[in-house]
Design a protein around this motif. Structure first.
Motif, PDB file in Angstrom:
ATOM      1  N   VAL A  94      49.556  46.591  32.052  1.00 24.85           N
ATOM      2  CA  VAL A  94      49.229  48.000  32.223  1.00 24.85           C
ATOM      3  C   VAL A  94      50.521  48.781  32.433  1.00 24.85           C
ATOM      4  O   VAL A  94      51.501  48.232  32.953  1.00 24.85           O
ATOM      5  N   GLN A  95      50.523  50.030  32.043  1.00 27.49           N
ATOM      6  CA  GLN A  95      51.697  50.861  32.260  1.00 27.49           C
ATOM      7  C   GLN A  95      51.743  51.364  33.700  1.00 27.49           C
ATOM      8  O   GLN A  95      50.693  51.468  34.365  1.00 27.49           O
ATOM      9  N   ALA A  96      52.925  51.669  34.155  1.00 32.32           N
ATOM     10  CA  ALA A  96      53.087  52.225  35.494  1.00 32.32           C
ATOM     11  C   ALA A  96      52.215  53.467  35.645  1.00 32.32           C
ATOM     12  O   ALA A  96      52.134  54.290  34.735  1.00 32.32           O
ATOM     13  N   GLY A  97      51.562  53.568  36.791  1.00 37.71           N
ATOM     14  CA  GLY A  97      50.644  54.664  37.040  1.00 37.71           C
ATOM     15  C   GLY A  97      49.205  54.352  36.674  1.00 37.71           C
ATOM     16  O   GLY A  97      48.299  55.122  37.014  1.00 37.71           O
ATOM     17  N   GLY A  98      49.005  53.255  35.970  1.00 33.81           N
ATOM     18  CA  GLY A  98      47.674  52.875  35.547  1.00 33.81           C
ATOM     19  C   GLY A  98      46.895  52.141  36.618  1.00 33.81           C
ATOM     20  O   GLY A  98      47.346  51.995  37.758  1.00 33.81           O
ATOM     21  N   SER A  99      45.704  51.666  36.227  1.00 35.05           N
ATOM     22  CA  SER A  99      44.811  50.990  37.160  1.00 35.05           C
ATOM     23  C   SER A  99      44.275  49.695  36.570  1.00 35.05           C
ATOM     24  O   SER A  99      44.170  49.549  35.348  1.00 35.05           O
ATOM     25  N   LEU A 100      43.939  48.772  37.451  1.00 40.56           N
ATOM     26  CA  LEU A 100      43.255  47.535  37.097  1.00 40.56           C
ATOM     27  C   LEU A 100      42.305  47.191  38.225  1.00 40.56           C
ATOM     28  O   LEU A 100      42.556  47.540  39.387  1.00 40.56           O
ATOM     29  N   ARG A 101      41.234  46.488  37.893  1.00 43.46           N
ATOM     30  CA  ARG A 101      40.353  45.965  38.918  1.00 43.46           C
ATOM     31  C   ARG A 101      40.258  44.451  38.755  1.00 43.46           C
ATOM     32  O   ARG A 101      39.808  43.969  37.716  1.00 43.46           O
ATOM     33  N   LEU A 102      40.684  43.744  39.780  1.00 42.59           N
ATOM     34  CA  LEU A 102      40.571  42.296  39.792  1.00 42.59           C
ATOM     35  C   LEU A 102      39.244  41.887  40.422  1.00 42.59           C
ATOM     36  O   LEU A 102      38.759  42.535  41.343  1.00 42.59           O
ATOM     37  N   SER A 103      38.692  40.800  39.912  1.00 36.50           N
ATOM     38  CA  SER A 103      37.477  40.231  40.471  1.00 36.50           C
ATOM     39  C   SER A 103      37.730  38.771  40.830  1.00 36.50           C
ATOM     40  O   SER A 103      38.516  38.089  40.169  1.00 36.50           O
ATOM     41  N   CYS A 104      37.046  38.297  41.841  1.00 34.14           N
ATOM     42  CA  CYS A 104      37.117  36.900  42.236  1.00 34.14           C
ATOM     43  C   CYS A 104      35.699  36.433  42.521  1.00 34.14           C
ATOM     44  O   CYS A 104      35.066  36.900  43.465  1.00 34.14           O
ATOM     45  N   ALA A 105      35.211  35.533  41.676  1.00 36.21           N
ATOM     46  CA  ALA A 105      33.860  35.020  41.829  1.00 36.21           C
ATOM     47  C   ALA A 105      33.899  33.661  42.510  1.00 36.21           C
ATOM     48  O   ALA A 105      34.635  32.766  42.083  1.00 36.21           O
ATOM     49  N   ALA A 106      33.091  33.519  43.536  1.00 38.41           N
ATOM     50  CA  ALA A 106      33.011  32.263  44.274  1.00 38.41           C
ATOM     51  C   ALA A 106      31.772  31.490  43.842  1.00 38.41           C
ATOM     52  O   ALA A 106      30.717  32.071  43.582  1.00 38.41           O
ATOM     53  N   SER A 107      31.916  30.173  43.786  1.00 33.88           N
ATOM     54  CA  SER A 107      30.778  29.305  43.486  1.00 33.88           C
ATOM     55  C   SER A 107      30.870  28.067  44.353  1.00 33.88           C
ATOM     56  O   SER A 107      31.892  27.804  44.982  1.00 33.88           O
ATOM     57  N   GLY A 108      29.789  27.308  44.369  1.00 33.92           N
ATOM     58  CA  GLY A 108      29.761  26.126  45.224  1.00 33.92           C
ATOM     59  C   GLY A 108      29.190  26.471  46.586  1.00 33.92           C
ATOM     60  O   GLY A 108      28.177  27.151  46.687  1.00 33.92           O
ATOM     61  N   ARG A 109      29.859  26.054  47.632  1.00 36.60           N
ATOM     62  CA  ARG A 109      29.393  26.294  49.002  1.00 36.60           C
ATOM     63  C   ARG A 109      29.773  27.713  49.429  1.00 36.60           C
ATOM     64  O   ARG A 109      30.614  27.931  50.310  1.00 36.60           O
ATOM     65  N   THR A 110      29.135  28.670  48.812  1.00 35.76           N
ATOM     66  CA  THR A 110      29.527  30.064  49.012  1.00 35.76           C
ATOM     67  C   THR A 110      29.267  30.560  50.431  1.00 35.76           C
ATOM     68  O   THR A 110      29.829  31.571  50.842  1.00 35.76           O
ATOM     69  N   TRP A 128      41.515  28.574  47.553  1.00 34.22           N
ATOM     70  CA  TRP A 128      42.372  29.433  46.745  1.00 34.22           C
ATOM     71  C   TRP A 128      41.971  29.351  45.282  1.00 34.22           C
ATOM     72  O   TRP A 128      41.571  28.289  44.804  1.00 34.22           O
ATOM     73  N   GLY A 129      42.107  30.463  44.586  1.00 34.41           N
ATOM     74  CA  GLY A 129      41.890  30.461  43.152  1.00 34.41           C
ATOM     75  C   GLY A 129      43.151  30.076  42.410  1.00 34.41           C
ATOM     76  O   GLY A 129      44.197  29.827  43.026  1.00 34.41           O
ATOM     77  N   GLN A 130      43.057  30.040  41.089  1.00 32.77           N
ATOM     78  CA  GLN A 130      44.178  29.642  40.246  1.00 32.77           C
ATOM     79  C   GLN A 130      45.120  30.794  39.918  1.00 32.77           C
ATOM     80  O   GLN A 130      46.244  30.575  39.466  1.00 32.77           O
ATOM     81  N   GLY A 131      44.655  32.012  40.135  1.00 27.91           N
ATOM     82  CA  GLY A 131      45.509  33.170  39.941  1.00 27.91           C
ATOM     83  C   GLY A 131      45.280  33.872  38.614  1.00 27.91           C
ATOM     84  O   GLY A 131      44.824  33.267  37.639  1.00 27.91           O
ATOM     85  N   THR A 132      45.590  35.169  38.602  1.00 23.52           N
ATOM     86  CA  THR A 132      45.529  35.968  37.393  1.00 23.52           C
ATOM     87  C   THR A 132      46.781  36.837  37.330  1.00 23.52           C
ATOM     88  O   THR A 132      47.196  37.406  38.344  1.00 23.52           O
ATOM     89  N   GLN A 133      47.370  36.920  36.145  1.00 21.96           N
ATOM     90  CA  GLN A 133      48.633  37.630  35.997  1.00 21.96           C
ATOM     91  C   GLN A 133      48.403  39.130  35.875  1.00 21.96           C
ATOM     92  O   GLN A 133      47.567  39.581  35.091  1.00 21.96           O
ATOM     93  N   VAL A 134      49.173  39.884  36.626  1.00 24.80           N
ATOM     94  CA  VAL A 134      49.201  41.339  36.502  1.00 24.80           C
ATOM     95  C   VAL A 134      50.633  41.740  36.164  1.00 24.80           C
ATOM     96  O   VAL A 134      51.564  41.389  36.889  1.00 24.80           O
ATOM     97  N   THR A 135      50.790  42.445  35.065  1.00 32.63           N
ATOM     98  CA  THR A 135      52.111  42.902  34.643  1.00 32.63           C
ATOM     99  C   THR A 135      52.084  44.413  34.480  1.00 32.63           C
ATOM    100  O   THR A 135      51.247  44.943  33.754  1.00 32.63           O
ATOM    101  N   VAL A 136      52.991  45.090  35.168  1.00 32.89           N
ATOM    102  CA  VAL A 136      53.068  46.540  35.114  1.00 32.89           C
ATOM    103  C   VAL A 136      54.386  46.919  34.449  1.00 32.89           C
ATOM    104  O   VAL A 136      55.460  46.604  34.958  1.00 32.89           O
ATOM    105  N   SER A 137      54.282  47.579  33.325  1.00 31.35           N
ATOM    106  CA  SER A 137      55.489  47.976  32.583  1.00 31.35           C
ATOM    107  C   SER A 137      55.933  49.380  32.997  1.00 31.35           C
ATOM    108  O   SER A 137      55.114  50.235  33.341  1.00 31.35           O
ATOM    109  N   SER A 138      57.239  49.589  32.958  1.00 35.17           N
ATOM    110  CA  SER A 138      57.801  50.893  33.372  1.00 35.17           C
ATOM    111  C   SER A 138      57.893  51.865  32.212  1.00 35.17           C
ATOM    112  O   SER A 138      57.678  51.492  31.067  1.00 35.17           O
TER     113      SER A 138
END
Length: 125
Positions: free
Chosen positions: A12-28, A115-125
Motif C-alpha cells: 500500500v502507498q503511504a497514507g493508505g489503509s489496510l485491515r488485517l484479520s486473524c482467524a482462530a481455530s481449534g481450542r478457541t 502465534w500465527g505465521q505472519g502476514t507481510q505489510v509493505t508501505v511504499s513512500s
C-alpha cells in the motif's frame, strides 16, 4: 491447540489503509486475550496492539495510537487490526497472538502461548 491464521496484508502507498484479520481455530475457548505484533527486517519483534475477550479493554503502542484500531468478533473467532495513515516505517511482518489469560498484559509482554505465521505489510513512500 489453537491455530491462528492472519490475512489482509499487502502493498500500500503511504497514507493508505489496510485491515488485517486473524482467524482462530481449534481450542478457541483458549483465545481470551489477543493481539498483534510486528517485526521489521533487522529489528526485534514489537508489540502493536492487544484486546481483551470482551473487546472492552485495549492497548496500543505509542507509535500506532491514533492510526491503528484493534477489535474482535468472537462469533467468528477473529481479531482485526485496522491500519490507517500508514507510513513506510510500518512495513513489517505482522503476527497475531493469543492466550488463555484474560489479562491483555500477557499479550503486551510478548508472552502469548499461540502465534500465527505472519502476514507481510509493505508501505511504499
Amino acid at each position: 491447540q489453537v491455530q491462528l491464521v492472519e490475512s489482509g496484508g499487502g502493498l500500500v502507498q503511504a497514507g493508505g489503509s489496510l485491515r488485517l484479520s486473524c482467524a482462530a481455530s481449534g481450542r478457541t475457548f483458549s483465545t481470551n486475550a489477543m493481539g498483534w505484533f510486528r517485526q521489521a527486517p533487522g529489528k526485534e519483534r514489537e508489540f502493536v496492539a492487544a484486546v481483551s475477550w470482551s473487546g472492552g479493554i485495549t492497548s496500543r503502542a505509542d507509535s500506532v495510537k491514533g492510526r491503528f484500531t484493534i477489535s474482535r468478533e468472537n462469533a467468528k473467532n477473529t481479531v482485526y487490526l485496522q491500519m490507517n495513515s500508514l507510513k513506510p516505517e510500518d512495513t513489517a511482518v505482522y503476527y497475531c497472538a493469543a492466550d488463555s489469560d484474560l489479562r491483555i498484559s500477557t499479550i503486551v509482554a510478548g508472552a502469548a502461548r499461540y502465534w500465527g505465521q505472519g502476514t507481510q505489510v509493505t508501505v511504499s513512500s
